[in-house]
Write an enzyme that holds these catalytic residues in place. Sequence first.
Site, short mmCIF file in Angstrom:
data_model
loop_
_atom_site.label_atom_id
_atom_site.label_comp_id
_atom_site.label_asym_id
_atom_site.label_seq_id
_atom_site.Cartn_x
_atom_site.Cartn_y
_atom_site.Cartn_z
N ASP A 13 0.81 -1.22 0.00
CA ASP A 13 0.00 0.00 0.00
C ASP A 13 0.85 1.27 0.00
OD1 ASP A 13 -2.26 -1.72 0.27
OD2 ASP A 13 -1.77 -1.88 2.40
N LYS A 16 2.10 2.19 -5.07
CA LYS A 16 2.81 1.68 -6.27
C LYS A 16 1.98 1.95 -7.52
CE LYS A 16 3.08 -2.49 -4.53
NZ LYS A 16 2.75 -2.30 -3.11
N GLY A 40 -4.35 -4.57 -4.45
CA GLY A 40 -5.37 -3.61 -4.85
C GLY A 40 -4.73 -2.29 -5.16
N HIS A 41 -4.76 -1.91 -6.42
CA HIS A 41 -4.20 -0.62 -6.83
C HIS A 41 -5.35 0.32 -7.10
CE1 HIS A 41 -0.30 -2.06 -7.28
NE2 HIS A 41 -0.20 -2.20 -8.59
N GLN A 223 2.13 -6.21 -3.39
CA GLN A 223 2.62 -6.36 -2.01
C GLN A 223 3.99 -5.66 -1.87
OE1 GLN A 223 1.43 -9.63 -3.45
NE2 GLN A 223 -0.54 -8.78 -2.93
N THR A 298 -7.81 -1.40 0.29
CA THR A 298 -8.54 -1.38 -0.97
C THR A 298 -9.31 -2.68 -1.17
OG1 THR A 298 -6.50 -0.40 -1.81
CG2 THR A 298 -8.22 -0.74 -3.42
#
Length: 427
Positions: A13, A16, A40-41, A223, A298
């Site tokens: 988180d 990225k 989760g982006h 990650q 996210t």
Amino acid sequence: MSTVVVMGTQWGDEGKGKVVDYLAEQADVVVRSQGGNNAGHTVVVNEMAHKLQLLPSGILYKGKTCILGNGVVIDPGALITEIKNMQAKGFDTSALRISNRAHVILPYHQLLDEVEEQARGAFKIGTTKRGIGPCYMDKMARVGIRIVDLMDEEEFSAKLERNIAAKNHLLKNVYGVEGFEYEAVRKEYLAYADFLRPYVADTSYILSKAIKADKKVLFEGAQATMLDLDHGTYPYVTSSNPIAGGASVGSGVGPSKLDKIIGVVKAYNTRVGEGPFPTELNDEIGNQIRETGHEYGTVTGRPRRCGWLDACVVRYAGHLSGIDYMAITRLDILDELETLKLCVGYKYKGEIIGEYPASLKVLAAVEPVYEEFAGWKTSTCAIRKYEDLPLNARKYLERLSEVAEIPLGIVSVGPNRDQTMILKPLF
Ligand code: IMP
């Protein structure tokens, strides 16, 4: 040759997605090489936020080849939903390619993730319950089902039948829960296979050709270092290798072909799930950072644990991955703080320790050594040149760079693409 790996240096988180998206615009090929839909982006393009879990960020641009490499674990139902969502928003997904060697997440992996977490009780890992760990367990145990198997009805059916029998036995006799009906899972997955078939390829060859043709290839990490199965805070880690070396193994590209490694560093620390976190703030400042930074997962919506930036963690990440440049994200979240602390060392039993502790018992007992910095108390969101950042903000970042022994490459002061300062050319 022009390949760039973007990876997380902390506990995930770090933002990225924002850095990857910035570079994706210039890339020809964007690759995911580990993890699955535990990632989760959130990527903001033209003020619109897109949540991506499995699809590489290149999907947001026309004409980019997007690859899910052999090291990724794929939940076909989740992937198809994501593809359909992007298609409904008008994005072209035809250049997506899925490695035929990637492993498939099956319903028993998700259920095992849940019941195993429950059985751990106080020792739970805090997983995302997406079946990631159990799927990688099957891969390592050499009983996993790969995309290539899913594409072959006979192979898939035979392997699924064996696996369902074994998992149902385990679920019933060890965890006391009902298992799965073979025919129902078989039918569901064969329908997925039909949908995914046009996307399946031997992606290592696509990458090899692209690299030979001098295309720009971007490896998008999921990650982060401290969640790395080998080098992170084991067992409070994920089941893949998010360090730079993982990009090579998880995509079938030789390490000598990885040009530049960018380590993404959030301007403070967060962590979701369990495990030691030396600079954690269980106080008002921690809450302020969480609320200002909307630090909620996210994928799971869980509140993230927040703390001061830990330069020991970043230095460790630099050493493990050979990071060339740091990309600092979310500096603006600290804009209102009176004072900031940067952790520059750990003390254990009164002595400074140089190496990052392998023992969680030691890590849980270390005392962070802090340096204090005056805050800058002004908004940085509209700043576009590094030299224009407040002096106190530059002092903070430059001390981080010194302690972590990694030069600054990017500084980001907001979610939008133009809120990015590039200090070094990256592609
Ligand atoms: P798993 O990957 O679902 O097995 O979860 C293992 C650990 O990794 C848990 O602490 C999760 O919260 C953490 N984790 C997995 N994916 C992410 C991510 O994308 N960001 C932050 N933490 C993650």
